[in-house]
Scaffold this motif. Structure first.
Motif, mmCIF file in Angstrom:
data_model
loop_
_atom_site.group_PDB
_atom_site.id
_atom_site.type_symbol
_atom_site.label_atom_id
_atom_site.label_comp_id
_atom_site.label_asym_id
_atom_site.label_seq_id
_atom_site.Cartn_x
_atom_site.Cartn_y
_atom_site.Cartn_z
ATOM 1 N N ASP A 105 -7.316 2.076 5.927
ATOM 2 C CA ASP A 105 -8.742 1.865 6.967
ATOM 3 C C ASP A 105 -9.709 2.549 6.080
ATOM 4 O O ASP A 105 -9.229 3.803 5.425
ATOM 5 N N GLU A 107 -11.325 5.744 7.640
ATOM 6 C CA GLU A 107 -11.052 6.530 8.482
ATOM 7 C C GLU A 107 -9.581 7.604 7.814
ATOM 8 O O GLU A 107 -9.546 8.164 8.600
ATOM 9 N N GLY A 108 -9.843 7.927 6.636
ATOM 10 C CA GLY A 108 -8.780 8.853 6.051
ATOM 11 C C GLY A 108 -7.437 7.499 5.156
ATOM 12 O O GLY A 108 -7.158 8.808 4.815
ATOM 13 N N GLY A 109 -7.703 6.684 5.596
ATOM 14 C CA GLY A 109 -6.271 6.085 4.379
ATOM 15 C C GLY A 109 -6.712 5.411 3.067
ATOM 16 O O GLY A 109 -5.813 5.877 2.229
ATOM 17 N N GLU A 111 -8.458 8.257 1.677
ATOM 18 C CA GLU A 111 -8.046 9.241 0.726
ATOM 19 C C GLU A 111 -6.673 8.937 0.078
ATOM 20 O O GLU A 111 -6.040 9.812 -0.968
ATOM 21 N N LEU A 112 -5.631 8.863 1.268
ATOM 22 C CA LEU A 112 -4.388 8.907 1.477
ATOM 23 C C LEU A 112 -3.558 7.752 -0.070
ATOM 24 O O LEU A 112 -3.036 7.835 -0.672
ATOM 25 N N SER A 117 -0.602 9.003 -1.011
ATOM 26 C CA SER A 117 0.110 9.437 -0.435
ATOM 27 C C SER A 117 0.480 8.050 0.738
ATOM 28 O O SER A 117 1.281 8.373 2.075
ATOM 29 N N LEU A 118 -0.283 7.415 0.727
ATOM 30 C CA LEU A 118 -0.132 6.256 1.822
ATOM 31 C C LEU A 118 1.108 5.716 1.296
ATOM 32 O O LEU A 118 1.041 5.164 1.040
#
Length: 134
Positions: A105, A107-109, A111-112, A117-118
């Motif tokens: 996503d 909304e932060g995904g 970046e992870l 980190s995802l």
């Protein structure tokens, strides 16, 4: 493979376009990815996931075009390949190095994902296809 894919409408006619698209992506893709797109031409809708799997080169929203846009607009590293249209603020992305598929996503995904980190939703492209077409 899924009975729906047995329909001749999904048979790839121009395989050279697949090779050209992968070359333009500039990465080595998993063999299962290559095999799938050499045999089948989309796009493909899946009711259960809500996503539409794009064709690699055909259609205005292809894997190639979406990936190139994401690389330019979001600085997506070359190893990542966008598989789907943006749906509900998210896309499915293939890591061409590991073969893992991520539900990302914006909304932060993202970046992870960029920080490694995802967690992947599928451990390989074959698992993704199996669930997508089930």
């Amino acid at each position: 493979m899924n009975a729906r894919l047995q329909n001749p409408i999904y048979r790839r006619k121009e395989k050279a376009k697949v090779y050209a698209a992968v070359q333009e992506l500039g990465v080595t893709v998993p063999q299962s990815f290559m095999d799938f797109y050499l045999e089948f031409e989309g796009p493909f809708a899946a009711g259960s996931s809500g996503y539409q799997l794009q064709d690699i080169v055909e259609d205005s929203f292809s894997v190639l075009e979406s990936t190139l846009i994401a690389r330019k607009s979001f600085k997506l590293p070359a190893r990542f390949i966008v598989l789907t249209e943006l749906t509900g603020g998210a896309v499915l992305i293939l890591d061409s190095q590991s073969g893992k598929v991520f539900d990302v996503d914006f909304e932060g995904g993202l970046e992870l994902l960029l920080l490694d980190s995802l967690k992947p939703r599928w451990m390989c492209f074959e698992d993704f296809l199996a669930e997508f077409f089930s």
